[in-house]
Write an enzyme that holds these catalytic residues in place. Structure first.
Site, PDB file in Angstrom:
ATOM      1  N   LYS A 147     -83.113  15.654  45.175  1.00  0.00           N
ATOM      2  CA  LYS A 147     -84.428  15.948  45.769  1.00  0.00           C
ATOM      3  C   LYS A 147     -84.441  17.340  46.387  1.00  0.00           C
ATOM      4  CE  LYS A 147     -85.899  12.997  49.041  1.00  0.00           C
ATOM      5  NZ  LYS A 147     -86.266  13.534  50.374  1.00  0.00           N
ATOM      6  N   ARG A 152     -86.510  23.035  45.934  1.00  0.00           N
ATOM      7  CA  ARG A 152     -86.223  24.482  46.003  1.00  0.00           C
ATOM      8  C   ARG A 152     -86.405  25.155  44.654  1.00  0.00           C
ATOM      9  NH1 ARG A 152     -83.707  21.779  50.011  1.00  0.00           N
ATOM     10  NH2 ARG A 152     -82.907  22.877  51.846  1.00  0.00           N
ATOM     11  N   ASP A 200     -78.587  11.704  55.589  1.00  0.00           N
ATOM     12  CA  ASP A 200     -79.543  10.819  54.909  1.00  0.00           C
ATOM     13  C   ASP A 200     -78.932   9.466  54.536  1.00  0.00           C
ATOM     14  OD1 ASP A 200     -81.520  12.750  55.054  1.00  0.00           O
ATOM     15  OD2 ASP A 200     -80.936  13.665  53.149  1.00  0.00           O
TER      16      ASP A 200
HETATM   17  C1  S3P Z   1     -83.011  18.355  53.577  1.00  0.00           C
HETATM   18  C2  S3P Z   1     -82.389  18.464  54.789  1.00  0.00           C
HETATM   19  C3  S3P Z   1     -82.180  17.329  55.709  1.00  0.00           C
HETATM   20  C4  S3P Z   1     -82.346  15.982  55.006  1.00  0.00           C
HETATM   21  C5  S3P Z   1     -83.542  15.959  54.121  1.00  0.00           C
HETATM   22  C6  S3P Z   1     -83.473  17.058  53.060  1.00  0.00           C
HETATM   23  C7  S3P Z   1     -83.203  19.555  52.755  1.00  0.00           C
HETATM   24  O1  S3P Z   1     -83.117  17.404  56.763  1.00  0.00           O
HETATM   25  O2  S3P Z   1     -82.436  14.951  55.962  1.00  0.00           O
HETATM   26  O3  S3P Z   1     -83.632  14.702  53.469  1.00  0.00           O
HETATM   27  O4  S3P Z   1     -83.507  19.442  51.564  1.00  0.00           O
HETATM   28  O5  S3P Z   1     -83.045  20.667  53.303  1.00  0.00           O
HETATM   29  P1  S3P Z   1     -82.799  18.302  58.066  1.00  0.00           P
HETATM   30  O6  S3P Z   1     -82.500  19.641  57.577  1.00  0.00           O
HETATM   31  O7  S3P Z   1     -84.035  18.266  58.914  1.00  0.00           O
HETATM   32  O8  S3P Z   1     -81.648  17.627  58.730  1.00  0.00           O
END
Ligand code: S3P
Length: 442
Positions: A26, A31, A320
């Protein structure tokens, strides 16, 4: 976005066996669409996550004038329009359930000439945005939030951004990435320091798209004024989606499951280390590189687990995966203690509260703490969980985690509000059933 709530009925199934592949990552899919849109030339994305979160991001770039083709479900061709090619659509931009989409987009949109409004679903509309709006304001961005710093985000275009030197107060790849993306449009250089290294996909992908960037664990620095050049992105399978099967096959007796080509970036695989500390039997086979990311096939066999104190240093690398870890802990022998994980309270749901409530409903003793939980493992009992009802609170990872617990329950477990599983793991029910789990839409 997900068309209302939907329940699952799950109950004891067969051992998990065979060979599966889980959908694309994901974080990388979001990105890839963003950088592809801002690049010159056409970026080909293979293994794209065909989930609601990433589709929402793609739809927003289409609204902003980017042409995106989908030659196959998991392929995208993003016809980039360059760093300054986006055009305001005059309509709100709906990020759905995706915190990553909204936070990273805020960084991109802060640098545009036009105004934007970012909105999200009920869960996203409760999530904290000051963590990005405050540092973006230091760069010269003008963004208004709702009361208490939640969405919608009203982003004023036409601001001149300046690079900053910023120490992140929380370890957050989303905040880091928002600032780096704004930094593409800023004068001078932007330097971000993290209290603990977080996933570095934005940094790696900026480099792959030809933007000069300096980065190391805990630090990233870029300067504005360069160009992105389209490239091909091969998205590995999402470790966070594989995680449910790693836990399920570990806890269901008789299981032996192979999961192909899983992304093994060390900033994502903290759960693997935690499960191994608990006694899990997980082998990594055929380690290799795919599109600049480490991948491996994972072979997981049932093994008795014991409770642990989850090392706090692992927390950001498994942020996560706590819903799945809580289930492993509930199946283990002895107590598991989680600390230093207060960030779980501001995810798609308050994951400490939601997991504690759900586990208690199935007969597990759980103590909530402000930044974690103490879970009493139930190994040794004839039946690990009671049947009953669990509310996922619309949180995809909570729903999938309780589907695992149900495999060891006495009687049926009704899992409420599961539609949002489609945000990150379309086809979970089918794949889970194919692997041996008993799970159906109610
Ligand atoms: C993500 C960063 C994480 C993660 C999210 C996806 C990302 O969040 O929990 O599911 O793609 O940069 P945080 O950066 O807020 O911890």
């Amino acid at each position: 976005m997900s068309g209302g709530s939907r329940d699952w009925l799950a109950s004891a199934g067969a051992p998990l066996r065979g060979r599966i592949r889980v959908p694309g990552d994901k974080s990388i899919s979001h990105r890839a669409v963003m950088l592809g849109a801002l690049a010159e030339g056409s970026a080909e994305i293979r293994g794209f996550l065909e989930g609601e979160d990433t589709r929402a991001t793609a739809a927003i770039f289409e609204q902003l004038g980017v042409r995106i083709e989908a030659p196959a479900d998991t392929d995208r061709i993003v016809h980039g329009i360059g760093l300054h090619g986006l055009r305001g659509s005059g309509q709100v931009l709906d990020c759905g359930n995706a915190g990553t989409g909204m936070r990273l987009l805020a960084g991109v949109l802060a640098g545009q000439a036009f105004d934007s409004v970012l909105v999200g679903d009920a869960s996203l509309s409760k999530r904290p945005m000051r963590r990005i709006t405050e540092p973006l304001a230091l760069m010269g961005a003008r963004i208004d939030t709702g009361a208490q710093g939640v969405p919608p985000l009203h982003i004023r275009g036409g601001q001149s951004l300046q690079g900053i030197d910023y120490d992140l107060p929380v370890a957050s790849a989303q905040v880091k990435s928002a600032l780096l993306l704004a930094g593409l449009y800023a004068n001078g250089s932007t330097t971000i320091r993290e209290p603990h290294p977080t996933r570095d996909y934005t940094e790696r992908m900026l480099a792959a798209f030809g933007w000069p960037i300096e980065f190391a664990p805990g630090l990233a620095r870029i300067e504005g004024g360069h160009r992105l050049r389209a490239t091909r992105v091969d998205v590995p399978a999402d470790f966070s989606s594989a995680a449910f099967f790693l836990v399920a096959a570990s806890v269901v007796p008789g299981s032996e499951l192979r999961i192909d080509a899983v992304g093994m970036n060390p900033r994502r695989t903290g759960l693997l280390q935690a499960l191994r500390l608990m006694g899990a039997d997980i082998r990594e086979e055929n380690p290799r590189e795919q599109g600049g990311e480490p991948v491996a096939d994972l072979v997981v066999r049932h093994a008795p687990l014991r409770g642990i104190e989850v090392p706090q240093a692992l927390v950001p690398d498994m942020i996560d995966e706590f819903p799945a870890l809580f289930i492993a802990a509930a199946c283990a022998d002895g107590r598991t203690v989680v600390r230093g994980a207060a960030e779980l309270r501001v995810k798609e749901s308050d994951r400490i509260a939601t997991m504690a409530e759900g586990l208690r409903g199935l007969g597990v003793e759980v103590e909530e703490t402000p930044d974690g939980a103490v879970i009493e493992g139930r190994a040794g009992r004839e039946v690990l969980f009671d049947g009953g009802e669990v509310d996922s609170h619309g949180d995809h990872r909570i729903a999938m985690s309780f589907a695992i617990a149900a495999q060891l329950a006495r009687g049926e477990v009704r899992i409420r509000d599961t539609a949002n599983v489609a945000t990150s793991f379309p086809g979970f029910e089918t794949l889970a059933a194919r692997a041996g789990m008993t799970l159906k839409a109610a």
